[in-house]
Design an enzyme around this catalytic site. Structure first.
Site, PDB file in Angstrom:
ATOM      1  N   GLY A 172      25.918  13.337 -38.393  1.00  0.00           N
ATOM      2  CA  GLY A 172      25.880  12.065 -38.473  1.00  0.00           C
ATOM      3  C   GLY A 172      27.399  11.509 -39.038  1.00  0.00           C
ATOM      4  O   GLY A 172      27.571  10.326 -38.948  1.00  0.00           O
ATOM      5  N   PRO A 225      19.907  33.150 -32.594  1.00  0.00           N
ATOM      6  CA  PRO A 225      19.632  31.929 -33.427  1.00  0.00           C
ATOM      7  C   PRO A 225      21.087  31.610 -34.082  1.00  0.00           C
ATOM      8  O   PRO A 225      21.790  32.784 -34.280  1.00  0.00           O
ATOM      9  CB  PRO A 225      18.633  32.263 -34.184  1.00  0.00           C
ATOM     10  CG  PRO A 225      17.854  33.306 -33.600  1.00  0.00           C
ATOM     11  CD  PRO A 225      19.005  33.942 -32.978  1.00  0.00           C
ATOM     12  N   CYS A 229      24.053  26.199 -39.215  1.00  0.00           N
ATOM     13  CA  CYS A 229      25.505  25.565 -39.450  1.00  0.00           C
ATOM     14  C   CYS A 229      25.238  24.646 -40.962  1.00  0.00           C
ATOM     15  O   CYS A 229      24.113  24.111 -40.963  1.00  0.00           O
ATOM     16  CB  CYS A 229      25.835  24.485 -38.479  1.00  0.00           C
ATOM     17  SG  CYS A 229      27.342  23.565 -38.790  1.00  0.00           S
ATOM     18  N   HIS A 263      32.023  28.639 -32.697  1.00  0.00           N
ATOM     19  CA  HIS A 263      31.361  28.005 -33.532  1.00  0.00           C
ATOM     20  C   HIS A 263      32.481  27.138 -34.362  1.00  0.00           C
ATOM     21  O   HIS A 263      32.168  25.767 -34.201  1.00  0.00           O
ATOM     22  CB  HIS A 263      30.400  28.468 -34.513  1.00  0.00           C
ATOM     23  CG  HIS A 263      29.610  27.505 -35.266  1.00  0.00           C
ATOM     24  ND1 HIS A 263      28.289  27.421 -35.406  1.00  0.00           N
ATOM     25  CD2 HIS A 263      29.835  26.847 -36.321  1.00  0.00           C
ATOM     26  CE1 HIS A 263      27.704  26.619 -36.039  1.00  0.00           C
ATOM     27  NE2 HIS A 263      28.911  26.044 -36.870  1.00  0.00           N
ATOM     28  N   GLU A 264      33.328  27.470 -34.926  1.00  0.00           N
ATOM     29  CA  GLU A 264      34.285  26.712 -35.637  1.00  0.00           C
ATOM     30  C   GLU A 264      35.267  26.090 -34.898  1.00  0.00           C
ATOM     31  O   GLU A 264      35.840  24.976 -35.198  1.00  0.00           O
ATOM     32  CB  GLU A 264      34.944  27.749 -36.558  1.00  0.00           C
ATOM     33  CG  GLU A 264      34.140  28.287 -37.671  1.00  0.00           C
ATOM     34  CD  GLU A 264      33.483  27.525 -38.405  1.00  0.00           C
ATOM     35  OE1 GLU A 264      33.561  26.373 -38.653  1.00  0.00           O
ATOM     36  OE2 GLU A 264      32.140  28.040 -38.631  1.00  0.00           O
ATOM     37  N   HIS A 276      33.730  22.724 -33.893  1.00  0.00           N
ATOM     38  CA  HIS A 276      33.917  21.630 -35.008  1.00  0.00           C
ATOM     39  C   HIS A 276      35.367  20.976 -34.736  1.00  0.00           C
ATOM     40  O   HIS A 276      35.262  19.756 -34.836  1.00  0.00           O
ATOM     41  CB  HIS A 276      33.626  22.454 -36.322  1.00  0.00           C
ATOM     42  CG  HIS A 276      32.376  22.634 -36.921  1.00  0.00           C
ATOM     43  ND1 HIS A 276      31.678  21.536 -36.697  1.00  0.00           N
ATOM     44  CD2 HIS A 276      31.474  23.827 -37.172  1.00  0.00           C
ATOM     45  CE1 HIS A 276      30.428  21.846 -37.300  1.00  0.00           C
ATOM     46  NE2 HIS A 276      30.472  23.249 -37.493  1.00  0.00           N
TER      47      HIS A 276
END
Length: 229
Positions: free
Chosen positions: A45, A143, A146, A188-189, A192
């Site tokens: 968000g 799975p 984060c 994953h990073e 980001h």
């Protein structure tokens, strides 16, 4: 001020490097409690998690400012017991990520799970301006959670093996081949740094609260904390 830098989003000119230096000196001056870099992890968000992070300019890579920023990212990663963290997750839109998979984490998984997920220790690893290349296009689904989506998880498909290229904290070029779980951490990073959160690519039917059983057992009296001392 750093907020000025974040809103400008570009950090390539001499004037902007000087602006970052002024922010660095200001770390020892009183500042607003809600001004980045944070000592907590930004949550889904927050607009910064949707920005494509800026490159750290070559002249700033080995600066005291960037060295301190790397240290802050590592400190927050360890504070929250993460295995990886990217600069946007502490409110700074720069292409820096850190990873670390400690041997003690082995005790948190069964031997079968540790093997199936191809987990292995990874010493503290810093990449500035990283680039990712897939070296094994086989995908595996597990799975994934984060710290920026605290309290939830979902199944995500990731490549089995990748190559990371970039600079370390000393400005030295390096590359690192990663497979299994450590390759997942890196992907994953890297997401980001590109404004992507795992919820964008997960199997949505698997999205779940990680403490749903505790919620039922305690009649809903469960809190998800967003800060650690």
């Amino acid at each position: 001020m750093l907020l000025h830098y974040i809103h400008r989003r570009s950090f390539s000119s001499t004037n902007q490097v000087a602006s970052f230096a002024r922010w660095y000196r200001g770390l020892w001056q009183p500042k607003l409690a809600n001004e980045p870099p944070y000592d907590h992890v930004t949550q889904i968000g927050d607009p910064i998690l949707r920005q494509k992070a800026d490159l750290v300019p070559p002249e700033a890579v080995t600066s005291p400012e960037v060295r301190l920023l790397v240290k802050l990212i590592v400190d927050v990663m360890r504070k929250y017991d993460c295995v990886g963290l990217a600069a946007p997750q502490i409110g700074i839109s720069l292409r820096i990520l850190v990873m670390e998979f400690k041997e003690k984490l082995r005790d948190e998984f069964t031997s079968i799970e540790y093997k199936n997920k191809e987990m292995e220790t990874l010493p503290l690893t810093v990449f500035i301006n990283p680039e990712l290349k897939v070296t094994n296009f086989e995908k595996k689904v597990f799975p994934e959670a984060c710290q920026s989506v605290r309290g939830y998880s979902g199944e995500v498909s990731r490549y089995s093996e990748i190559l990371l290229r970039g600079l370390d904290e000393n400005g030295v070029s390096k590359e690192l081949t990663l497979k299994g779980w450590n390759a997942r951490i890196a992907q994953h990073e890297m997401d980001h740094l590109n404004g992507i959160i795992y919820t964008d690519i997960m199997n949505r039917q698997t999205f779940a609260c990680t403490c749903w059983q505790a919620v039922n057992a305690h009649r809903g009296r469960v809190r998800i904390g967003f800060h650690k001392k």
